[in-house]
Design a protein around this motif. Sequence first.
Motif, PDB file in Angstrom:
ATOM      1  N   MET A   1      38.154  26.687  53.506  1.00  0.00           N
ATOM      2  CA  MET A   1      38.537  27.133  52.166  1.00  0.00           C
ATOM      3  C   MET A   1      39.982  26.752  51.849  1.00  0.00           C
ATOM      4  SD  MET A   1      38.378  30.977  50.534  1.00  0.00           S
ATOM      5  CE  MET A   1      36.594  31.077  50.745  1.00  0.00           C
ATOM      6  N   ALA A   2      40.868  26.830  52.844  1.00  0.00           N
ATOM      7  CA  ALA A   2      42.268  26.471  52.620  1.00  0.00           C
ATOM      8  C   ALA A   2      42.424  25.005  52.244  1.00  0.00           C
ATOM      9  CB  ALA A   2      43.097  26.790  53.860  1.00  0.00           C
ATOM     10  N   GLU A   3      41.525  24.162  52.738  1.00  0.00           N
ATOM     11  CA  GLU A   3      41.563  22.746  52.363  1.00  0.00           C
ATOM     12  C   GLU A   3      41.143  22.538  50.912  1.00  0.00           C
ATOM     13  OE1 GLU A   3      42.066  19.691  54.182  1.00  0.00           O
ATOM     14  OE2 GLU A   3      43.139  20.953  55.597  1.00  0.00           O
ATOM     15  N   GLU A   4      40.388  23.475  50.359  1.00  0.00           N
ATOM     16  CA  GLU A   4      39.806  23.303  49.025  1.00  0.00           C
ATOM     17  C   GLU A   4      40.558  24.061  47.940  1.00  0.00           C
ATOM     18  OE1 GLU A   4      35.916  24.755  49.769  1.00  0.00           O
ATOM     19  OE2 GLU A   4      35.240  22.942  50.827  1.00  0.00           O
ATOM     20  N   GLU A   5      41.314  25.098  48.312  1.00  0.00           N
ATOM     21  CA  GLU A   5      42.015  25.928  47.337  1.00  0.00           C
ATOM     22  C   GLU A   5      43.518  25.644  47.391  1.00  0.00           C
ATOM     23  OE1 GLU A   5      41.029  27.852  45.057  1.00  0.00           O
ATOM     24  OE2 GLU A   5      38.923  28.263  45.496  1.00  0.00           O
ATOM     25  N   PRO A   6      44.080  25.062  46.337  1.00  0.00           N
ATOM     26  CA  PRO A   6      45.501  24.665  46.376  1.00  0.00           C
ATOM     27  C   PRO A   6      46.459  25.809  46.697  1.00  0.00           C
ATOM     28  CG  PRO A   6      44.402  23.644  44.508  1.00  0.00           C
ATOM     29  CD  PRO A   6      43.427  24.618  45.096  1.00  0.00           C
ATOM     30  N   THR A   7      46.257  26.992  46.115  1.00  0.00           N
ATOM     31  CA  THR A   7      47.201  28.086  46.365  1.00  0.00           C
ATOM     32  C   THR A   7      47.079  28.590  47.797  1.00  0.00           C
ATOM     33  OG1 THR A   7      45.627  29.730  45.508  1.00  0.00           O
ATOM     34  CG2 THR A   7      47.221  28.791  43.957  1.00  0.00           C
TER      35      THR A   7
ATOM     36  N   ARG B   1      50.327  49.285  44.527  1.00  0.00           N
ATOM     37  CA  ARG B   1      51.719  49.334  44.970  1.00  0.00           C
ATOM     38  C   ARG B   1      51.807  49.230  46.494  1.00  0.00           C
ATOM     39  NH1 ARG B   1      55.481  54.097  42.752  1.00  0.00           N
ATOM     40  NH2 ARG B   1      55.009  52.916  40.855  1.00  0.00           N
ATOM     41  N   THR B   2      50.883  49.883  47.188  1.00  0.00           N
ATOM     42  CA  THR B   2      50.872  49.808  48.656  1.00  0.00           C
ATOM     43  C   THR B   2      50.589  48.383  49.105  1.00  0.00           C
ATOM     44  OG1 THR B   2      50.157  52.111  48.856  1.00  0.00           O
ATOM     45  CG2 THR B   2      49.778  50.666  50.754  1.00  0.00           C
ATOM     46  N   PHE B   3      49.642  47.721  48.451  1.00  0.00           N
ATOM     47  CA  PHE B   3      49.371  46.315  48.781  1.00  0.00           C
ATOM     48  C   PHE B   3      50.652  45.489  48.682  1.00  0.00           C
ATOM     49  CE2 PHE B   3      48.591  41.961  47.679  1.00  0.00           C
ATOM     50  CZ  PHE B   3      47.532  41.567  48.483  1.00  0.00           C
ATOM     51  N   SER B   4      51.403  45.694  47.603  1.00  0.00           N
ATOM     52  CA  SER B   4      52.600  44.880  47.359  1.00  0.00           C
ATOM     53  C   SER B   4      53.708  45.141  48.368  1.00  0.00           C
ATOM     54  CB  SER B   4      53.114  45.137  45.939  1.00  0.00           C
ATOM     55  OG  SER B   4      52.143  44.748  44.985  1.00  0.00           O
ATOM     56  N   ARG B   5      53.667  46.264  49.060  1.00  0.00           N
ATOM     57  CA  ARG B   5      54.653  46.518  50.112  1.00  0.00           C
ATOM     58  C   ARG B   5      54.418  45.628  51.327  1.00  0.00           C
ATOM     59  NH1 ARG B   5      54.342  52.303  48.987  1.00  0.00           N
ATOM     60  NH2 ARG B   5      53.053  52.608  50.839  1.00  0.00           N
ATOM     61  N   TYR B   6      53.189  45.171  51.491  1.00  0.00           N
ATOM     62  CA  TYR B   6      52.845  44.399  52.685  1.00  0.00           C
ATOM     63  C   TYR B   6      52.658  42.904  52.402  1.00  0.00           C
ATOM     64  CZ  TYR B   6      52.092  48.898  54.918  1.00  0.00           C
ATOM     65  OH  TYR B   6      52.283  50.154  55.430  1.00  0.00           O
ATOM     66  N   PHE B   7      52.170  42.570  51.224  1.00  0.00           N
ATOM     67  CA  PHE B   7      51.869  41.169  50.926  1.00  0.00           C
ATOM     68  C   PHE B   7      52.304  40.819  49.510  1.00  0.00           C
ATOM     69  CE2 PHE B   7      48.487  42.503  53.937  1.00  0.00           C
ATOM     70  CZ  PHE B   7      48.791  41.647  54.990  1.00  0.00           C
ATOM     71  N   PRO B   8      52.846  39.611  49.306  1.00  0.00           N
ATOM     72  CA  PRO B   8      53.245  39.203  47.961  1.00  0.00           C
ATOM     73  C   PRO B   8      52.070  38.810  47.075  1.00  0.00           C
ATOM     74  CG  PRO B   8      53.689  37.445  49.512  1.00  0.00           C
ATOM     75  CD  PRO B   8      53.236  38.620  50.326  1.00  0.00           C
ATOM     76  N   ASN B   9      50.950  38.418  47.684  1.00  0.00           N
ATOM     77  CA  ASN B   9      49.786  37.971  46.918  1.00  0.00           C
ATOM     78  C   ASN B   9      48.549  37.989  47.818  1.00  0.00           C
ATOM     79  OD1 ASN B   9      49.950  35.483  48.496  1.00  0.00           O
ATOM     80  ND2 ASN B   9      51.615  34.910  47.124  1.00  0.00           N
ATOM     81  N   LYS B  10      47.401  37.708  47.238  1.00  0.00           N
ATOM     82  CA  LYS B  10      46.153  37.769  48.001  1.00  0.00           C
ATOM     83  C   LYS B  10      46.060  36.636  49.025  1.00  0.00           C
ATOM     84  CE  LYS B  10      43.588  35.405  44.290  1.00  0.00           C
ATOM     85  NZ  LYS B  10      42.467  35.518  43.314  1.00  0.00           N
ATOM     86  N   GLU B  11      46.700  35.501  48.735  1.00  0.00           N
ATOM     87  CA  GLU B  11      46.684  34.393  49.693  1.00  0.00           C
ATOM     88  C   GLU B  11      47.355  34.790  50.999  1.00  0.00           C
ATOM     89  OE1 GLU B  11      46.262  32.554  45.631  1.00  0.00           O
ATOM     90  OE2 GLU B  11      47.549  34.098  46.523  1.00  0.00           O
ATOM     91  N   ALA B  12      48.508  35.451  50.888  1.00  0.00           N
ATOM     92  CA  ALA B  12      49.210  35.897  52.097  1.00  0.00           C
ATOM     93  C   ALA B  12      48.386  36.905  52.869  1.00  0.00           C
ATOM     94  CB  ALA B  12      50.557  36.499  51.713  1.00  0.00           C
TER      95      ALA B  12
END
Length: 227
Positions: free
Chosen positions: A126-132, A57-68
């Motif tokens: 990695m950002a070039e290789e991972e679509p999300t 829940r604390t994670f979700s207060r700061y970021f919408p997902n792991k990519e962010a």
Amino acid sequence: MYAASTNGTGSEPDRRGRKARRTRDTLAQAAFDLVLERGLRNVTVEEIAQAADVDRRTFSRYFPNKEAAVLDAVRGDGDRINRALRERPPAEPPLTAYRRAVLDWLDDTEARPWHLRPRIFDLLVMAEEEPTLYAAFHHIRVDAQEESVAILAERLGVDPRRDLRPAVAVAAGAGALLAAQAAWVRGGRPAVLPEFVVHAFDALSADLLESRQDGPAPHSTTQGSTS
């Protein structure tokens, strides 16, 4: 005589803000370390939260997902470019101002741009290789570019909804930066980003708008005429 309070209540918002900043930074660093170590698809939000010693829940207060979370390491770079853009001399043409703001960012050893920060190169590879991850990074770039357009519009004293010059200048400059970034991550030489950026902006010249006389004309064919 008025005496300052010693119960600390006046600084409570500051303390909460610092605590929130530390929590966000800890989560971002955990995401950065885990994803670069194991790969984006092999890391869950729960594992990032656990590594930062907080709950989901604390994670979700700061970021919408792991990519962010993992890209939080580069989110501030657009802000740094825009700060440099605001400081450029008012007389500079828009695209020149944007180019020099990018170069000012690259020269700022205190802010440590991408090529001077450990493992940022690996992250952008990695950002070039991972679509999300690429999509999340694109969203960060768009946010920064919208601010750049607003800055240039203010410099020119125009409404960017009616005058396209600020948007065109930013699109051209951001496109040059994106092309340089792509060449940089595919070239495998982390130290040469400034060189690629200079070459990319140099390519924004009349040569791209004029027909070359020593090459084939547009839509030409090498086959002979049948008439």
